[in-house]
Motif scaffolding. Structure first.
Motif, PDB file in Angstrom:
ATOM      1  N   TYR A  27      37.174  42.926  40.876  1.00 32.96           N
ATOM      2  CA  TYR A  27      38.517  43.523  40.889  1.00 32.96           C
ATOM      3  C   TYR A  27      39.095  43.565  39.479  1.00 32.96           C
ATOM      4  N   ARG A  28      38.960  42.470  38.744  1.00 36.61           N
ATOM      5  CA  ARG A  28      39.461  42.452  37.370  1.00 36.61           C
ATOM      6  C   ARG A  28      38.729  43.464  36.504  1.00 36.61           C
ATOM      7  N   PHE A  29      37.405  43.590  36.719  1.00 34.59           N
ATOM      8  CA  PHE A  29      36.612  44.555  35.956  1.00 34.59           C
ATOM      9  C   PHE A  29      37.115  45.974  36.213  1.00 34.59           C
ATOM     10  N   ALA A  30      37.389  46.290  37.475  1.00 32.02           N
ATOM     11  CA  ALA A  30      37.776  47.651  37.838  1.00 32.02           C
ATOM     12  C   ALA A  30      39.206  47.979  37.465  1.00 32.02           C
ATOM     13  N   THR A  31      40.080  46.968  37.341  1.00 27.89           N
ATOM     14  CA  THR A  31      41.498  47.247  37.114  1.00 27.89           C
ATOM     15  C   THR A  31      41.965  46.913  35.712  1.00 27.89           C
ATOM     16  N   ASP A  32      41.053  46.588  34.801  1.00 26.66           N
ATOM     17  CA  ASP A  32      41.445  46.284  33.431  1.00 26.66           C
ATOM     18  C   ASP A  32      41.806  47.584  32.728  1.00 26.66           C
TER      19      ASP A  32
END
Length: 69
Positions: A27-32
């Motif tokens: 999730y962090r990877f996709a929303t950075d």
């Protein structure tokens, strides 16, 4: 590597622990929003998934009569 450490705030990150950690990191990877390379990779992946769906599911006729049980 120094740029990656500076972008991450200088703290070392351990690998994800279990399914919950993997989902959180994904999730962090996709929303950075601040990392151009990550955004490019995510967008290309979504585009490739859309192309795959369009090529592989176009021959399904949803209005065709379905066989009975």
């Amino acid at each position: 590597m120094a740029a990656a450490a500076a972008a991450g705030g200088g703290r070392a990150r351990a690998g994800p622990q279990g399914l919950r950690g993997w989902l959180r990191s994904a999730y962090r990877f996709a929303t950075d929003r601040n990392d151009f390379r990550r955004n490019l990779l995510v967008n290309l992946g979504l585009f490739a998934a859309g192309v795959w769906v369009a090529r592989n599911l176009t021959d399904i006729d949803l209005m065709a009569p379905q066989p009975g049980p």
